[in-house]
Scaffold this motif. Structure first.
Motif, mmCIF file in Angstrom:
data_model
loop_
_atom_site.group_PDB
_atom_site.id
_atom_site.type_symbol
_atom_site.label_atom_id
_atom_site.label_comp_id
_atom_site.label_asym_id
_atom_site.label_seq_id
_atom_site.Cartn_x
_atom_site.Cartn_y
_atom_site.Cartn_z
ATOM 1 N N LEU A 24 0.829 -1.213 0.000
ATOM 2 C CA LEU A 24 0.000 0.000 0.000
ATOM 3 C C LEU A 24 0.863 1.263 0.000
ATOM 4 O O LEU A 24 0.528 2.246 -0.658
ATOM 5 N N VAL A 25 1.975 1.226 0.707
ATOM 6 C CA VAL A 25 2.896 2.374 0.705
ATOM 7 C C VAL A 25 3.518 2.537 -0.678
ATOM 8 O O VAL A 25 3.615 3.645 -1.206
ATOM 9 N N TYR A 26 3.914 1.435 -1.292
ATOM 10 C CA TYR A 26 4.539 1.480 -2.620
ATOM 11 C C TYR A 26 3.604 2.102 -3.648
ATOM 12 O O TYR A 26 4.032 2.910 -4.469
ATOM 13 N N PHE A 27 2.338 1.730 -3.609
ATOM 14 C CA PHE A 27 1.375 2.269 -4.565
ATOM 15 C C PHE A 27 0.773 3.597 -4.114
ATOM 16 O O PHE A 27 -0.202 4.063 -4.694
ATOM 17 N N LYS A 28 1.365 4.181 -3.078
ATOM 18 C CA LYS A 28 0.967 5.494 -2.563
ATOM 19 C C LYS A 28 -0.497 5.544 -2.109
ATOM 20 O O LYS A 28 -1.163 6.569 -2.204
ATOM 21 N N LEU A 29 -0.985 4.408 -1.602
ATOM 22 C CA LEU A 29 -2.326 4.369 -1.035
ATOM 23 C C LEU A 29 -2.289 4.593 0.471
ATOM 24 O O LEU A 29 -3.324 4.825 1.095
ATOM 25 N N LEU A 30 -1.080 4.517 1.029
ATOM 26 C CA LEU A 30 -0.868 4.730 2.453
ATOM 27 C C LEU A 30 0.424 5.507 2.616
ATOM 28 O O LEU A 30 1.448 5.129 2.046
ATOM 29 N N PRO A 31 0.405 6.613 3.350
ATOM 30 C CA PRO A 31 1.649 7.362 3.540
ATOM 31 C C PRO A 31 2.641 6.554 4.375
ATOM 32 O O PRO A 31 2.254 5.842 5.310
ATOM 33 N N PRO A 32 3.937 6.631 4.057
ATOM 34 C CA PRO A 32 4.934 5.848 4.799
ATOM 35 C C PRO A 32 4.931 6.131 6.300
ATOM 36 O O PRO A 32 5.225 5.250 7.099
#
Length: 57
Positions: A24-32
């Motif tokens: 999810l972080v990689y696909f920018k759906l969740l901020p790191p």
């Protein structure tokens, strides 16, 4: 419902969540910055414990 969310299922779901958060972080759906907050929340909700054992019915 209790049989559906037994300790094995909760541990499996936690493992899936651990794998899903970086995706999810990689696909920018969740901020790191949110990942260190999300995983402990999932752990608390699923109540996964290292000493979890299957109780006989």
């Amino acid at each position: 419902m209790n049989k559906v969310f037994n300790s094995k299922v909760r541990k499996w779901l936690y493992g899936v969540c651990i794998a899903a958060v970086p995706v999810l972080v990689y696909f920018k759906l969740l901020p790191p910055e949110a990942s260190p907050i999300i995983l402990p929340l999932v752990l608390a909700v699923l109540n996964v414990n290292e000493t979890d054992t299957e109780r006989p019915e």
